[in-house]
Structures are given as structure tokens and as C-alpha cells.
Motif scaffolding. Structure first.
Motif, short mmCIF file in Angstrom:
data_model
loop_
_atom_site.label_atom_id
_atom_site.label_comp_id
_atom_site.label_asym_id
_atom_site.label_seq_id
_atom_site.Cartn_x
_atom_site.Cartn_y
_atom_site.Cartn_z
N ASP A 35 -37.17 35.14 -6.12
CA ASP A 35 -37.84 35.44 -8.00
C ASP A 35 -37.02 36.70 -8.94
N PRO A 57 -38.91 41.75 -8.59
CA PRO A 57 -40.18 41.82 -9.06
C PRO A 57 -41.93 41.79 -8.04
N ASP A 58 -41.38 40.37 -7.58
CA ASP A 58 -42.21 41.04 -6.51
C ASP A 58 -42.20 41.49 -5.52
N ASP A 118 -40.73 45.29 -6.21
CA ASP A 118 -41.78 46.13 -6.55
C ASP A 118 -42.92 45.88 -7.08
N TRP A 136 -48.24 43.55 -11.86
CA TRP A 136 -47.07 44.16 -12.67
C TRP A 136 -46.58 45.19 -12.94
N TRP A 141 -37.92 39.03 -24.28
CA TRP A 141 -38.51 38.46 -23.21
C TRP A 141 -39.26 39.02 -22.14
N PHE A 142 -38.89 39.59 -21.25
CA PHE A 142 -38.37 40.37 -20.28
C PHE A 142 -39.39 41.68 -20.67
N SER A 143 -41.13 42.60 -20.81
CA SER A 143 -40.58 43.14 -20.86
C SER A 143 -41.24 44.27 -19.43
N LEU A 144 -39.53 45.30 -19.18
CA LEU A 144 -39.91 45.65 -18.25
C LEU A 144 -40.13 47.38 -18.85
N ASP A 170 -40.45 51.41 -14.68
CA ASP A 170 -40.18 50.15 -14.20
C ASP A 170 -38.36 50.27 -14.17
N LEU A 202 -36.71 30.93 -12.38
CA LEU A 202 -38.31 30.82 -12.56
C LEU A 202 -38.66 32.07 -13.90
N GLN A 203 -38.50 32.46 -14.16
CA GLN A 203 -38.26 34.28 -14.73
C GLN A 203 -38.22 33.05 -16.61
N TRP A 251 -41.35 30.53 -16.65
CA TRP A 251 -43.02 30.84 -16.15
C TRP A 251 -43.08 32.47 -16.86
N VAL A 252 -42.10 33.83 -17.28
CA VAL A 252 -42.22 34.50 -18.37
C VAL A 252 -41.53 33.56 -20.01
N1 FO1 Z 1 -44.07 39.15 -15.93
C1 FO1 Z 1 -45.03 38.71 -17.35
O1 FO1 Z 1 -46.01 37.53 -17.98
N2 FO1 Z 1 -44.12 38.96 -18.54
C2 FO1 Z 1 -43.18 41.15 -18.70
O2 FO1 Z 1 -42.95 40.25 -19.68
C3 FO1 Z 1 -42.88 40.75 -17.06
C4 FO1 Z 1 -42.48 41.71 -17.28
C5 FO1 Z 1 -42.40 42.45 -15.71
C6 FO1 Z 1 -41.28 44.01 -15.07
C7 FO1 Z 1 -41.41 44.28 -14.44
C8 FO1 Z 1 -42.03 43.19 -13.05
O3 FO1 Z 1 -41.61 43.60 -11.61
C9 FO1 Z 1 -42.88 41.99 -13.06
C10 FO1 Z 1 -42.99 41.54 -14.62
N3 FO1 Z 1 -43.28 40.48 -14.87
C11 FO1 Z 1 -44.20 39.98 -16.14
C12 FO1 Z 1 -43.97 39.77 -13.17
C13 FO1 Z 1 -43.30 38.98 -13.11
O4 FO1 Z 1 -41.89 38.28 -13.48
C14 FO1 Z 1 -43.92 37.44 -12.71
O5 FO1 Z 1 -45.30 37.38 -12.76
C15 FO1 Z 1 -43.03 37.06 -11.19
O6 FO1 Z 1 -42.01 37.63 -11.11
C16 FO1 Z 1 -43.43 35.72 -10.64
O7 FO1 Z 1 -43.60 35.60 -9.30
#
Ligand code: FO1
Length: 308
Positions: free
Chosen positions: A39, A50-51, A53, A69, A91-94, A98, A153-154, A157-158
Motif C-alpha cells: 500500500d 501506511p502499514d 507506519d 492510522w 484527499w490523503f490526510s497525512l 506523520d 489501492l490508496q 480506497w481513500v
Molecule cells: N486512510 C483514510 O481513509 N484517509 C486518510 O486520509 C488516510 C491518511 C493516512 C495517512 C497516513 C497513513 O499512514 C495512513 C493513512 N490512511 C488514511 C490509512 C491508509 O492509507 C489505509 O487504511 C491503508 O493503507 C490500507 O491498507
């Protein structure tokens, strides 16, 4: 020192089990946590994992448990500022803390460090109690086939919130990726497969070359991420259908049948599913698979220790 065990992890769903083992089983076992990397993706020029971290934060006691997360109590000032510049792309809230992890990772990566060395460095600086090892140092990325094309995937899913119909999945780069040494040698020890989405979190690890064969000789125990048709978290259901298996614990057992010896199922699981898994030659054990409180974690850690 305790018995060495290898723990295969995804992200949010796995984090509670990783912290259960880390907090309550380390008198008896010495765990090594292998994190999914499929991912991982590039975000605004940064390498985000993400995983890796999520597991590192869980073992360091700083994971935001509510969301599963990011860092607990993190702020999102960078996202607010980036959104002023180009909202549609953010759309990705880092979170801000993080962001620091990902900035440092990217800097070291560009200086020639491997992902495993970077992970070791970052996790020890953050105070992770145990070793986190990326499944591979190479790039493997999960793409979901949809009517709008293949989405990372991101994005699936996101960005699109899992709303597009999944028509299939591919792990780009998996044929040429080399598994980490710890993963390659995992067959010599008991192996725990956390209750993760098999399609996005476990298959991209066990389908790395020679891994599945190596696991055949190991005592491999999985915890099902399903109770009935309902996954613990994430898009497991649709993605399992998209690769042609049932979205339930039996589907999980089928996907792992090459190497799985024991599967822990929830007490609420359909007895028919339990029986059909036993018929596959995999021992199905019913228990409480939901882990929320510290009490639950302690009980789960003791149960797993007795199985290893
Ligand atoms: N998941 C979300 O649904 N929305 C986010 O904005 C989001 C940010 C994010 C930031 C850092 C991180 O390590 C993970 C984050 N995730 C977020 C979770 C994630 O990307 C997914 O759940 C997994 O990667 C799926 O395996």
C-alpha cells in the motif's frame, strides 16, 4: 529470551494484535513484525508507507487508535495549507508528525538507504518495542481494476472510498521483488497471520517469491478478519469477491490453504463455516477474536502464546 515468532501484519486491523503481543507476550516470545508494503505510494514527492507506519506507531504506543492510522493527537496544518493551494488533490490526510516520518524516510531513501534500514532507524527513534521489517525492500504496489481503469489501492480506497466496483487486483512488481531475509527464514519458527485484509495486506507478502513454500513447514496460525460476512475493517469483502473467493472466513482459509495450519474464528462464526474449514485439514478454533480493551489484548496474547 523467548521463542522467536514471525508476525505478518497489515495496518489498522493488525495493529491491535501487534500491540497485544508486544505488550503482553514478550516474556514468552520474541516477535518480529513483518509489515505489508504493497500500500506504499508517492504523495507530494514523499514516500508514504501506511502499514509500516501503523505498525511502528502501534509498537511505539503513539498510534491514533480511533482511526487506526496516523499519530495520536496529531495536527493537520500541512494539509490545511496544501488544500489552500490545490484542494482537489488533497484527499490523503497525512498528519504533521506523520509528515515528519515520511519526510525523513524519503530523504534517507534518496540517499540510498534500503526501506528496511530506514524502518529500523525510524522505529528505534520512535521507541518501538520490537523489530518492524518491511516484507520487501523493493517496490510492490497493489492496483485494483475498475471500470475507470487500474487504481492504486490508496486511490481506490481513500480517494474513491471503495465505491467503484472492484473487478480484480494485481500486485505490480511482485515477480521481481526479493522478500526480506526475515520473511524468507520465517518457516523455521511459528508464524502468526494477523486479522488483516488478505487481498491488500497478506497476499502481497506471501506471494513474494519462495515465501509461501517456506511457510509450508511452519506452524502458521491465522486470525480471521471476518465474523460472518463482515470484515473487521476496510475493503476486504469486495476485493475478495473480485479475486473469486467467498468474502468470509472460509475464503480466507482458502487463500492461505497452501501453508495454514490453524485459524482462530470468532465464537459467533457459522458452525458450517467452521466445519468446512476443518474438512480442509485446517484446525479451526473458536474464540473471542475482537480485541478492544487492554484486558482483551492480554487474553489474546496469552491464547496465542499457548499456541506458538
Ligand atoms: N486512510 C483514510 O481513509 N484517509 C486518510 O486520509 C488516510 C491518511 C493516512 C495517512 C497516513 C497513513 O499512514 C495512513 C493513512 N490512511 C488514511 C490509512 C491508509 O492509507 C489505509 O487504511 C491503508 O493503507 C490500507 O491498507
Amino acid at each position: 529470551l523467548g521463542k522467536k515468532v514471525t508476525v505478518l501484519c497489515g495496518g489498522s486491523g493488525s495493529s491491535k494484535f501487534a500491540s497485544a503481543i508486544s505488550s503482553y507476550a514478550t516474556d514468552a516470545v520474541e516477535p518480529k513484525f513483518i509489515a505489508n508494503v504493497a500500500d506504499n505510494f508517492w504523495w507530494n514527492g514523499l514516500l508514504v508507507c501506511p502499514d509500516v507506519d501503523i505498525i511502528t506507531y502501534a509498537l511505539s504506543g503513539i498510534l491514533e487508535k480511533e482511526k487506526g492510522w496516523g499519530v495520536h493527537g496529531d495536527s493537520f496544518v500541512n494539509i490545511e495549507s496544501l488544500s489552500v493551494l490545490r484542494k482537489s488533490e488533497e484527499w490523503f490526510s497525512l498528519g504533521d508528525r506523520d509528515l515528519a516520518t515520511c519526510l525523513k524516510r524519503t530523504q534517507l531513501y534518496k540517499a540510498g538507504w534500503s526501506l528496511s534500514s530506514i524502518t529500523q532507524d525510524i522505529s528505534s527513534k520512535l521507541g518501538a518495542k520490537n523489530t518492524v521489517v518491511p516484507a520487501t525492500d523493493d517496490f510492490v504496489q497493489t492496483f485494483v481494476r475498475t471500470q475507470e481503469g487500474d487504481l492504486h489501492l490508496q486511490e481506490y480506497w481513500v480517494k474513491n472510498r471503495g465505491q467503484l466496483k472492484a473487478l480484480g487486483v494485481k500486485y505490480q512488481g511482485i515477480e521481481s521483488a526479493t522478500p526480506s531475509e526475515q520473511l524468507m527464514n520465517a518457516g523455521d519458527q511459528p508464524v502468526l497471520v494477523c486479522p488483516a485484509n488478505p487481498v491488500t495486506s497478506i497476499l502481497p507478502t506471501v506471494q513474494l517469491k519462495r515465501v509461501s513454500d517456506g511457510l509450508k513447514k511452519a506452524k502458521v496460525i491465522a486470525i480471521s478478519p471476518f465474523v460472518g460476512e463482515k470484515p473487521f475493517s476496510g475493503p476486504a469483502g469486495d476485493l475478495m469477491h473480485s479475486i473469486g473467493v467467498e468474502a468470509n472466513s472460509r475464503g480466507v482459509a482458502v487463500l492461505y490453504s497452501n501453508f495454514l495450519k490453524i485459524i482462530l474464528l470468532d465464537n459467533a462464526e457459522d458452525p458450517e463455516v467452521t466445519n468446512s474449514i476443518n474438512d480442509m485439514g485446517i484446525e479451526a478454533i473458536r474464540t473471542v477474536t475482537r480485541v478492544q480493551s487492554e484486558e482483551d489484548k492480554k487474553r489474546m496474547a496469552e491464547e496465542l502464546t499457548s499456541l506458538f
